[in-house]
Write a protein that holds these residues in place. Sequence first.
Motif, PDB file in Angstrom:
ATOM      1  N   CYS A   1      20.827  17.890  -7.811  1.00 29.99           N
ATOM      2  CA  CYS A   1      20.962  17.660  -9.255  1.00 29.99           C
ATOM      3  C   CYS A   1      22.033  16.628  -9.578  1.00 29.99           C
ATOM      4  O   CYS A   1      21.995  16.004 -10.639  1.00 29.99           O
ATOM      5  CB  CYS A   1      21.280  18.980  -9.974  1.00 29.99           C
ATOM      6  N   ARG A   2      23.005  16.484  -8.671  1.00 25.69           N
ATOM      7  CA  ARG A   2      24.089  15.526  -8.931  1.00 25.69           C
ATOM      8  C   ARG A   2      23.652  14.083  -8.699  1.00 25.69           C
ATOM      9  O   ARG A   2      24.357  13.150  -9.088  1.00 25.69           O
ATOM     10  CB  ARG A   2      25.297  15.852  -8.049  1.00 25.69           C
ATOM     11  N   GLN A   3      22.512  13.888  -8.068  1.00 26.55           N
ATOM     12  CA  GLN A   3      22.033  12.528  -7.821  1.00 26.55           C
ATOM     13  C   GLN A   3      21.632  11.856  -9.130  1.00 26.55           C
ATOM     14  O   GLN A   3      21.304  12.518 -10.115  1.00 26.55           O
ATOM     15  CB  GLN A   3      20.844  12.558  -6.846  1.00 26.55           C
ATOM     16  N   GLU A   4      21.666  10.555  -9.143  1.00 24.33           N
ATOM     17  CA  GLU A   4      21.413   9.780 -10.363  1.00 24.33           C
ATOM     18  C   GLU A   4      20.085  10.131 -11.015  1.00 24.33           C
ATOM     19  O   GLU A   4      19.964  10.255 -12.202  1.00 24.33           O
ATOM     20  CB  GLU A   4      21.463   8.279 -10.050  1.00 24.33           C
ATOM     21  N   GLY A   5      19.069  10.286 -10.235  1.00 28.76           N
ATOM     22  CA  GLY A   5      17.745  10.624 -10.756  1.00 28.76           C
ATOM     23  C   GLY A   5      16.863  11.019  -9.601  1.00 28.76           C
ATOM     24  O   GLY A   5      17.135  10.678  -8.452  1.00 28.76           O
ATOM     25  N   PRO A   6      15.789  11.781  -9.871  1.00 26.91           N
ATOM     26  CA  PRO A   6      14.926  12.228  -8.774  1.00 26.91           C
ATOM     27  C   PRO A   6      14.238  11.060  -8.079  1.00 26.91           C
ATOM     28  O   PRO A   6      13.520  10.292  -8.709  1.00 26.91           O
ATOM     29  CB  PRO A   6      13.909  13.139  -9.481  1.00 26.91           C
ATOM     30  N   SER A   7      14.508  10.929  -6.779  1.00 26.37           N
ATOM     31  CA  SER A   7      13.840   9.875  -6.016  1.00 26.37           C
ATOM     32  C   SER A   7      12.437  10.340  -5.682  1.00 26.37           C
ATOM     33  O   SER A   7      12.074  11.502  -5.869  1.00 26.37           O
ATOM     34  CB  SER A   7      14.627   9.584  -4.739  1.00 26.37           C
ATOM     35  N   LEU A   8      11.640   9.425  -5.166  1.00 28.78           N
ATOM     36  CA  LEU A   8      10.260   9.751  -4.797  1.00 28.78           C
ATOM     37  C   LEU A   8      10.239  10.875  -3.765  1.00 28.78           C
ATOM     38  O   LEU A   8       9.340  11.713  -3.757  1.00 28.78           O
ATOM     39  CB  LEU A   8       9.575   8.497  -4.238  1.00 28.78           C
ATOM     40  N   GLU A   9      11.268  10.898  -2.904  1.00 30.60           N
ATOM     41  CA  GLU A   9      11.344  11.906  -1.853  1.00 30.60           C
ATOM     42  C   GLU A   9      11.426  13.325  -2.426  1.00 30.60           C
ATOM     43  O   GLU A   9      10.927  14.277  -1.837  1.00 30.60           O
ATOM     44  CB  GLU A   9      12.573  11.633  -0.969  1.00 30.60           C
ATOM     45  N   TYR A  10      12.052  13.454  -3.607  1.00 24.23           N
ATOM     46  CA  TYR A  10      12.267  14.775  -4.202  1.00 24.23           C
ATOM     47  C   TYR A  10      11.263  15.105  -5.306  1.00 24.23           C
ATOM     48  O   TYR A  10      11.373  16.144  -5.943  1.00 24.23           O
ATOM     49  CB  TYR A  10      13.688  14.861  -4.785  1.00 24.23           C
ATOM     50  N   GLU A  11      10.300  14.237  -5.524  1.00 21.77           N
ATOM     51  CA  GLU A  11       9.387  14.405  -6.655  1.00 21.77           C
ATOM     52  C   GLU A  11       8.620  15.726  -6.596  1.00 21.77           C
ATOM     53  O   GLU A  11       8.534  16.463  -7.584  1.00 21.77           O
ATOM     54  CB  GLU A  11       8.397  13.229  -6.708  1.00 21.77           C
ATOM     55  N   ALA A  12       8.054  16.054  -5.427  1.00 19.14           N
ATOM     56  CA  ALA A  12       7.280  17.291  -5.294  1.00 19.14           C
ATOM     57  C   ALA A  12       8.167  18.521  -5.466  1.00 19.14           C
ATOM     58  O   ALA A  12       7.751  19.529  -6.059  1.00 19.14           O
ATOM     59  CB  ALA A  12       6.589  17.337  -3.931  1.00 19.14           C
ATOM     60  N   LEU A  13       9.405  18.449  -4.974  1.00 16.51           N
ATOM     61  CA  LEU A  13      10.336  19.561  -5.112  1.00 16.51           C
ATOM     62  C   LEU A  13      10.699  19.783  -6.580  1.00 16.51           C
ATOM     63  O   LEU A  13      10.729  20.927  -7.063  1.00 16.51           O
ATOM     64  CB  LEU A  13      11.591  19.285  -4.276  1.00 16.51           C
ATOM     65  N   TYR A  14      10.981  18.686  -7.296  1.00 17.57           N
ATOM     66  CA  TYR A  14      11.284  18.790  -8.725  1.00 17.57           C
ATOM     67  C   TYR A  14      10.102  19.395  -9.487  1.00 17.57           C
ATOM     68  O   TYR A  14      10.280  20.222 -10.384  1.00 17.57           O
ATOM     69  CB  TYR A  14      11.626  17.417  -9.306  1.00 17.57           C
ATOM     70  N   GLN A  15       8.883  18.971  -9.115  1.00 18.14           N
ATOM     71  CA  GLN A  15       7.702  19.491  -9.788  1.00 18.14           C
ATOM     72  C   GLN A  15       7.571  21.001  -9.568  1.00 18.14           C
ATOM     73  O   GLN A  15       7.291  21.752 -10.505  1.00 18.14           O
ATOM     74  CB  GLN A  15       6.441  18.774  -9.275  1.00 18.14           C
TER      75      GLN A  15
END
Length: 680
Positions: free
Chosen positions: A655-669
Amino acid sequence: MILDHPVATLKYVGHQRAARLSRLGIQTVGDLLWHFPRRYEDRRQLKDLAAVAPGEVVTVQVTIRAWEEREVRPRLRLIRALIQGRQGTGFAVWFNQPYLKRQMPPGTGVILTGKVRYRDYRPEIQVSDYEALGEGDPGLHTGRIVPFYALTAGLSQRWLRLVIHLALEAVAGDLPEVLPLSLCRRYRLIPRLQALKYIHFPPDAAGLHQARRRLKYEELLIWELGLNLHRVQQEQGRQGIAHTPANNLVNRLVDSLPFKLTSAQARALAEILADMEAPRPMARLLQGDVGSGKTVVAAAAMVKAVAGGWQAALMAPTEVLAEQHGRTLGQLLAPLRLPVVTLTGSTPRTERENILAGLASGQLPLVVGTHALIQDDVSFKSLGLVVIDEQHRFGVDQRAALQTKGECPDLLVMTATPIPRTLALAIYGDLDISVLDELPPGRQPVATYVITEKQRPRAYRLIEREIRAGHQAYVICPVIDANDGVAVEAATAMARKLQEEVFPGYPVGLVHGRLRPAEKEEVMNAFREGKIAILVATTVVEVGVDVPNATVMLIEGAERLGLAQLHQLRGRVGRGTAAAYCFLVTRGSQAARERLAILTTNRDGFAIAEADLRLRGPGEFFGTRQHGLPEFHLAQLPGDSHILEQARQDAREICRQEGPSLEYEALYQAAREKLAGLHF
């Protein structure tokens, strides 16, 4: 995506079986794949038929040589096969399954699992599971580590294994990987599809361990990320209140106290004051053992808000507790000449109108109340701090409803139930946590005894001795479920018996959930003032008052309550300087008495709560399932606390990262989907 398809679309399911699966909460293919086995049987060790012993459960590979069928009694047909192993022959027995003769004609190779007995000097296996070699679903039911699932009427283990096997084949090319590769490499986690295959049909013990580790981490990370996203959403675009860094008024309050703050209170207060001075909205949980001094810490936070020109509100779950908090805060803040008002459903109309006007104008800085605080006609001029007491007793949206009465006020949540850190992280992962793990000096230990019905007279004699010495006693007939009618009847009968037969010379009072608030308050005031010697009550909430003169508590049916609840109950005595006693009356088994005995030797609320969590599991920890309590498919608390801790750290780092990268997209979803199904 196939995971979202209705389960009825799978082969061999159909609408009738889909309806049965829905009773298990299975609606989609994804639900089916996340319906994990509840146990396994290791059927890999194939025994030779000549080596089996009577009474043991074995798995053998044999060939069927002949069949016989006969009626044992009406509607019970015995199906028996002559079987041949590598050495020797025997029999296999089924009941009411004549179709097996067609499915497995003589000459068919088969793996059987069942219990052995001997007939005519030859082994006979009562078959519990079987698998014909060369069948369309080879290796699912025997000759391997075999899964067993929770079922419902009309479904069988064999059928469910087959359908799950087919579902795994169906999603093989369509299963999204939610964990980024970097996390999988960091923790050496196997791929998601492999984990699902191994959890249902493990190749060996090591494969099962890998699957469980991967899937536990995944669900805990998704949960913790969901909680963190919730907090980010709450803070996004909302400028919090940066309260004044000056603590002159807070220091005056602390200096006026007739006691010194414990180091735990001082630490928690420092954490809260620092949060309040920060520009982001505070969201903090203050939890502690019974009598650890949470109210004083909350009072200091409320004073800090008032010192900067803001208002503070404390919401309690019952009128009795609201009145208690109002009195306590009034006494604590009297030296500062800060007025405290109480608003409940029983507040007289004229007084209520005056309170509403004072809150709206800002003339009244401090209010304590119940759900009455969140009614539409209640408004604040400048609400800067919201304190929620026993928040797990409130409904879904009530916490948020009070917060919306101000412009992004700080939030302090309090609970008197010592929650193990493991469970606190799972339930309150979106809150920072302050813990009061130290009792103020002078608190009397409560001598606790587990007694049977035969020993009741001993307890009554001690109660009478204490009353003669000028003290008072509680007798608790606890509510066990949502319908408190039985408990009310039991409490009423108990109060009558105590008054008429056991203690005819002393006044006995009764308080329960069916009384009107005004009636409750009248009884509680009489007990507080010493006009009632023995108070019979149904729940902890209704006796959630500070009566230092009460020195004895007797709890009926103690084996039906959790250890944490019992510990919280007994915390209502021993609040003065006199010795205190608690009797746990039980008709339970020896195991129940041994469980209760933990309370006789342990006074640490957090250690007791940890033991309670292990014994009963998180779902029953609070006595009833609470809002926001997560239900994990695989992870178990407190056993998997180390995975939960790691998942929480990782979620915060993501969550501290600037914004969700493509690598984390499925996890965020996945986390957003989880978040959408949660109630805060």
